[in-house]
Design an enzyme around this catalytic site. Structure first.
Site, short mmCIF file in Angstrom:
data_model
loop_
_atom_site.label_atom_id
_atom_site.label_comp_id
_atom_site.label_asym_id
_atom_site.label_seq_id
_atom_site.Cartn_x
_atom_site.Cartn_y
_atom_site.Cartn_z
N HIS A 254 0.85 -1.20 0.00
CA HIS A 254 0.00 0.00 0.00
C HIS A 254 0.88 1.24 0.00
O HIS A 254 1.97 1.25 0.59
CB HIS A 254 -0.97 0.00 1.18
CG HIS A 254 -0.34 0.07 2.54
ND1 HIS A 254 0.06 1.25 3.13
CD2 HIS A 254 -0.02 -0.91 3.44
CE1 HIS A 254 0.56 0.99 4.33
NE2 HIS A 254 0.53 -0.31 4.53
N ASP B 166 -0.30 4.35 0.96
CA ASP B 166 -0.75 5.39 1.89
C ASP B 166 -0.06 5.25 3.24
O ASP B 166 0.56 4.22 3.54
CB ASP B 166 -2.28 5.35 2.06
CG ASP B 166 -2.78 4.03 2.64
OD1 ASP B 166 -2.28 2.97 2.23
OD2 ASP B 166 -3.66 4.07 3.51
N GLU C 145 -5.08 1.77 2.78
CA GLU C 145 -4.98 0.58 3.62
C GLU C 145 -5.07 0.95 5.09
O GLU C 145 -5.44 0.14 5.92
CB GLU C 145 -3.65 -0.14 3.34
CG GLU C 145 -3.55 -1.55 3.94
CD GLU C 145 -2.97 -1.57 5.34
OE1 GLU C 145 -3.01 -2.64 5.98
OE2 GLU C 145 -2.47 -0.53 5.84
N GLU C 146 -4.71 2.21 5.40
CA GLU C 146 -4.62 2.63 6.81
C GLU C 146 -5.94 3.14 7.37
O GLU C 146 -5.97 3.69 8.47
CB GLU C 146 -3.55 3.72 6.96
CG GLU C 146 -2.13 3.29 6.59
CD GLU C 146 -1.51 2.32 7.59
OE1 GLU C 146 -2.22 1.84 8.50
OE2 GLU C 146 -0.31 2.04 7.44
N HIS D 282 3.49 3.57 12.54
CA HIS D 282 2.53 4.51 13.12
C HIS D 282 3.11 5.28 14.30
O HIS D 282 2.36 5.97 14.98
CB HIS D 282 1.24 3.81 13.57
CG HIS D 282 0.55 3.08 12.46
ND1 HIS D 282 -0.75 2.68 12.54
CD2 HIS D 282 0.97 2.66 11.23
CE1 HIS D 282 -1.09 2.04 11.42
NE2 HIS D 282 -0.05 2.03 10.62
#
Lengths: 353, 353
Positions: free
Chosen positions: B69, B71, B125-126, B328
């Site tokens: 992904h 993002d 995806e997040e 994150h």
């Protein structure tokens, strides 16, 4: 929108309710009030933003200020107004468009009176103190608010309510450490930590002191909470906004100290504070009005701008139609009879037979 | 912005990091990726929104899908990228632009290979599962995702991670009754009531089950909270958004039942759920890749799109550069050596000497 001040006060209340005026959106209602007052030859009308002041010049030795805010809390599915028997429902009906209607009716009818009268209609009373229209006017044009005595037509159930409690708002902040929520044990969840703030609030025992013979009742409540970064992140901050309502035997500074002490261990940021006002019913001007109204005065629990007048050196009491316990509720309403009673009492006081 | 796929993978990672692509804002990065791939004659490139698929047509009997992904979670003061010794810092460096860089480098270099390859780069995806670009593609053009085996280049510390935990989001709602905050005892404070939800979260003991020989670790966390009407109103609703990460021995339905049971007494609204995937490392295709990489496979704790491939009938594992525990976080970074190692391992696997 045009306001006809010749209709009975209850009907005028309904018309005011039907012009929505949530804090910050008072423009249309302020326009209507200003236009209606401008049409009355015995009044000199001033406007400053959404604050309108109308003054008589009867040349009497005493001047009384009648004041009311025109804003309301957010609408909650309770507009337009609805008359059910002798009760008028709707957002702002009780707090305080009924009082505003009484003042507007007095403004229209009292082409002469035993006292000169200053009518004040202002905005942003239901939000943080710094936006309050009366506060702004007290800084920019205090001479417009001068008087020997003020009556704030906030809902009191048509009873004189003396003094008012102070109000303080603060942000209480819980902090943590961000992490991916799939591996939450590597972070520290600030929302979970805010549980400690809610523990304090749930266990809090408010004071109920007696001040100058009137019984007050404090309260400490969360009025807002916010936190969160994204749906898969352990949040590192959660902010609980609290509102402390404190009796007038406690100063604004003492109230702030108390809140900081109660939330020891958390960051506390005081965002807004307005001191209360002691009852002051023993002063002569207040006593004369109390005698005219009759009945037994009570303590005012909600903060009102009597504190603002008190700070300007103008003795002030709360007196108006509507049950204050209905203010800010979805079910807000006001009795038609109380609106009529308040109008009659004040007409008799200002223009006795 | 133009991407030069001839630079080494760590440098390419830095360039990808420096094109911000928080979920929902992937356009500029998707444009750059699509343009770079379109320049490669051995690839057939498809684009659907911000999803880009590039396929070889070497005519091999086996096809492998390499996916990542593009993002990231919201930027947190951690852009632009910064190289500190052998560590590359920046939002998305670990999760998962390093993996994307490896895939892009393979796409540029593998003008031939022992297996056909499908490269998949996708958005969102997040965030909640319904916005996931791979999910959309699996519904609209599943043929583009066909393959015998898939490798998702999510950060695993360059170790094969099997399966993944499921993820469920729900709003847990505390209710109350509005009142004026000066007379709070006439209402019921929903934020205070939400303390009961936070009590549950603070006391919760997550399971740590073993599934098919791999050790999982669940978690139940608040990821958002909101409540409040106005600064002088006792609020009548407070919503706590929770994220439950559940081991792959529990179905999506069982996970939802568990959350409802844990928060019995509160309204629970499941807003988003994605099932996990059992490890599946005993399947032949997965086993061959595991052997090529070497080392001991681990359980994947974060939800990844291996579950999506699993649902499409394509065996899939997670394997990519970066420590998943750094995903994150503000301090997110990736080791240059791991990026190079992953690139080398996959080149050797797809194009042995």
């Amino acid at each position: 929108m045009e306001l006809d001040l010749s209709v009975p006060a209850p009907e005028l209340t309904a018309r005011l309710v039907d012009i929505p005026s949530v804090s910050g959106s008072e423009g249309p209602l302020a326009d209507a009030v200003a236009a209606a007052l401008a049409a009355l030859a015995h009044l000199e009308v001033h406007r400053d933003g959404n604050v309108i002041v109308a003054r008589t010049a009867f040349g009497r030795p005493e001047r009384v200020v009648l004041a009311g805010h025109i804003d309301t809390v957010p609408v909650h599915g309770n507009l337009p107004s609805r008359l059910d028997g002798s009760l008028l429902y709707g957002c702002g009906s009780c707090d305080m468009k009924a009082g505003v209607a009484v003042a507007l009716r007095l403004a229209a009818q009292l082409t002469t009176a035993v006292r000169d009268v200053t009518y004040v209609f202002y905005d942003c009373e239901e939000v943080e103190a710094e936006r309050n229209g009366l506060l702004r006017l007290s800084r920019t044009s205090p001479e417009l608010l001068a008087g020997d005595f003020a009556v704030l037509l906030e809902p009191t159930g048509a009873v004189v309510e003396g003094g008012c409690q102070g109000t303080l708002r603060a942000d209480v902040i819980a902090t943590g450490e961000r992490a991916h929520s799939a591996r939450s044990w590597l972070g520290k969840n600030a929302i979970h930590a805010a549980g400690g703030i809610l523990d304090v609030l749930r266990a809090y025992q408010p004071r109920q002191p007696e001040v100058d013979g009137l019984a007050y009742h404090e309260g400490l409540n969360a009025v807002g909470i916010g936190g969160g970064v994204a749906g898969n992140v352990i949040p590192d901050e959660c902010v609980v906004s609290v509102n402390y309502r404190f009796a007038p035997d406690r100063s604004a500074e003492a109230a702030a100290d108390h809140v900081r002490e109660v939330f020891a261990g958390f960051d506390v940021l005081v965002t807004d504070v307005a001191a209360g006002a002691r009852p002051g019913l023993r002063q002569a001007a207040a006593a004369s009005f109390v005698a005219a109204v009759g009945g037994q005065p009570r303590a005012k629990l909600g903060w009102t701008d009597v504190a603002r007048f008190d700070a300007l050196g103008v003795p002030a009491v709360n007196y108006g139609p509507g049950d204050p316990q209905l203010a800010h509720t979805r079910d807000e309403h006001v009795g038609v009879g109380q609106i009529e009673e308040c109008e009659r009492v004040m007409l008799d006081w200002l223009q006795p037979d």
